[in-house]
Scaffold this motif. Structure first.
Motif, short mmCIF file in Angstrom:
data_model
loop_
_atom_site.label_atom_id
_atom_site.label_comp_id
_atom_site.label_asym_id
_atom_site.label_seq_id
_atom_site.Cartn_x
_atom_site.Cartn_y
_atom_site.Cartn_z
N ASN A 47 0.82 -1.18 0.06
CA ASN A 47 -0.13 -0.09 0.09
C ASN A 47 0.99 1.29 0.10
O ASN A 47 1.94 1.40 0.82
CB ASN A 47 -0.94 -0.19 1.16
N ALA A 49 0.36 4.11 1.31
CA ALA A 49 0.34 4.79 2.33
C ALA A 49 1.02 3.96 3.69
O ALA A 49 1.29 4.73 4.63
CB ALA A 49 -1.22 4.95 2.99
N ILE A 124 -9.12 3.95 0.07
CA ILE A 124 -9.83 4.63 -1.08
C ILE A 124 -9.94 3.84 -1.94
O ILE A 124 -11.31 3.82 -2.65
CB ILE A 124 -9.06 5.89 -1.05
N CYS A 125 -9.01 3.06 -2.69
CA CYS A 125 -9.24 2.26 -3.68
C CYS A 125 -9.46 0.85 -3.45
O CYS A 125 -9.10 0.16 -2.26
CB CYS A 125 -8.09 2.31 -4.80
N THR A 129 -2.70 0.49 -6.07
CA THR A 129 -2.03 0.52 -7.08
C THR A 129 -0.48 -0.03 -6.99
O THR A 129 0.17 -0.44 -7.84
CB THR A 129 -1.99 1.68 -7.81
N MET A 141 -4.89 10.21 -0.03
CA MET A 141 -4.63 8.96 0.54
C MET A 141 -4.66 9.09 1.83
O MET A 141 -4.38 10.21 2.79
CB MET A 141 -3.17 8.49 0.03
S1 SF4 Z 1 -5.63 6.13 -2.85
FE1 SF4 Z 1 -5.81 4.29 -3.84
S2 SF4 Z 1 -3.52 3.93 -4.74
FE2 SF4 Z 1 -3.36 5.74 -3.19
S3 SF4 Z 1 -2.79 4.90 -1.30
FE3 SF4 Z 1 -4.91 4.82 -1.25
S4 SF4 Z 1 -5.62 2.87 -1.85
FE4 SF4 Z 1 -3.53 3.20 -2.74
#
Ligand code: SF4
Length: 179
Positions: A47, A49, A124-125, A129, A141
């Motif tokens: 991840n 983050a 969030i996703c 990625t 994020m």
């Molecule tokens: S916004 Fe999406 S791509 Fe970015 S850290 Fe969070 S889960 Fe991962």
């Protein structure tokens, strides 16, 4: 920006407890970062983050130093027993929803830069990625407190906020920092 008003808005977003956070009480500890490597939450190394992608302890400290004030936010759920995994997942989901609702409302109303810190990896996703493509939403994020080396219970204690709300409950903690 009035912190009392922000607290009210965070309560409206659904958190069960919201309290002012004295930014000076945030300490980043290498041993907390080390705990991430055990990968209990499955986010370590997968991840953007989380460690190691979120940077060093020093980089995290530089990031936090850009903010002047903050709030602690909690979502407490009731569990049927110590093995109530459904209740645990439901509370985690509510906490995520509360934090996203608050971020969305905050950004609609204020220009102030805000850094949300959550529990566990950024969700969030549906699928992060990392490591193949850049983060889809770098400005949104949500870094985990522990991933930056912050001991959640320590921050709660230093700000006179209960960390544990008693037997049969589970509490997720986050915070939002304001520049
Ligand atoms: S916004 Fe999406 S791509 Fe970015 S850290 Fe969070 S889960 Fe991962």
């Amino acid at each position: 920006m009035n912190i009392e008003q922000i607290i009210q808005e965070a309560q409206n977003a659904g958190f069960t407890l919201v309290a002012p956070l004295d930014i000076k009480t945030i300490t980043m500890m290498p041993e907390v970062r080390k705990m991430c490597e055990v990968n209990k939450c499955d986010a370590y190394g997968s991840n953007w983050a989380c460690p190691p992608a979120c940077g060093t302890l020093e980089e995290g400290s530089d990031l936090i130093s850009q903010y002047k004030s903050g709030i602690i936010v909690q979502t407490t759920g009731q569990l049927e027993d110590d093995f109530d995994s459904e209740g645990m997942m439901e509370t985690a989901k509510k906490h995520d929803e509360n934090i996203r609702r608050f971020i969305e409302e905050f950004r609609k109303k204020y220009d102030t830069k805000m850094l949300p810190l959550g529990a566990g990896g950024c969700r969030i996703c549906k699928k992060c990625t990392y490591p193949n493509e850049p983060c889809r939403f770098p400005d949104s994020m949500i870094y985990p407190m522990e991933g930056l080396g912050i001991l959640v219970s320590d921050v709660c204690i230093k700000n006179n906020v209960p960390y544990n709300h008693g037997r049969g409950t589970l509490t997720y903690v986050g915070c939002c920092l304001f520049a």
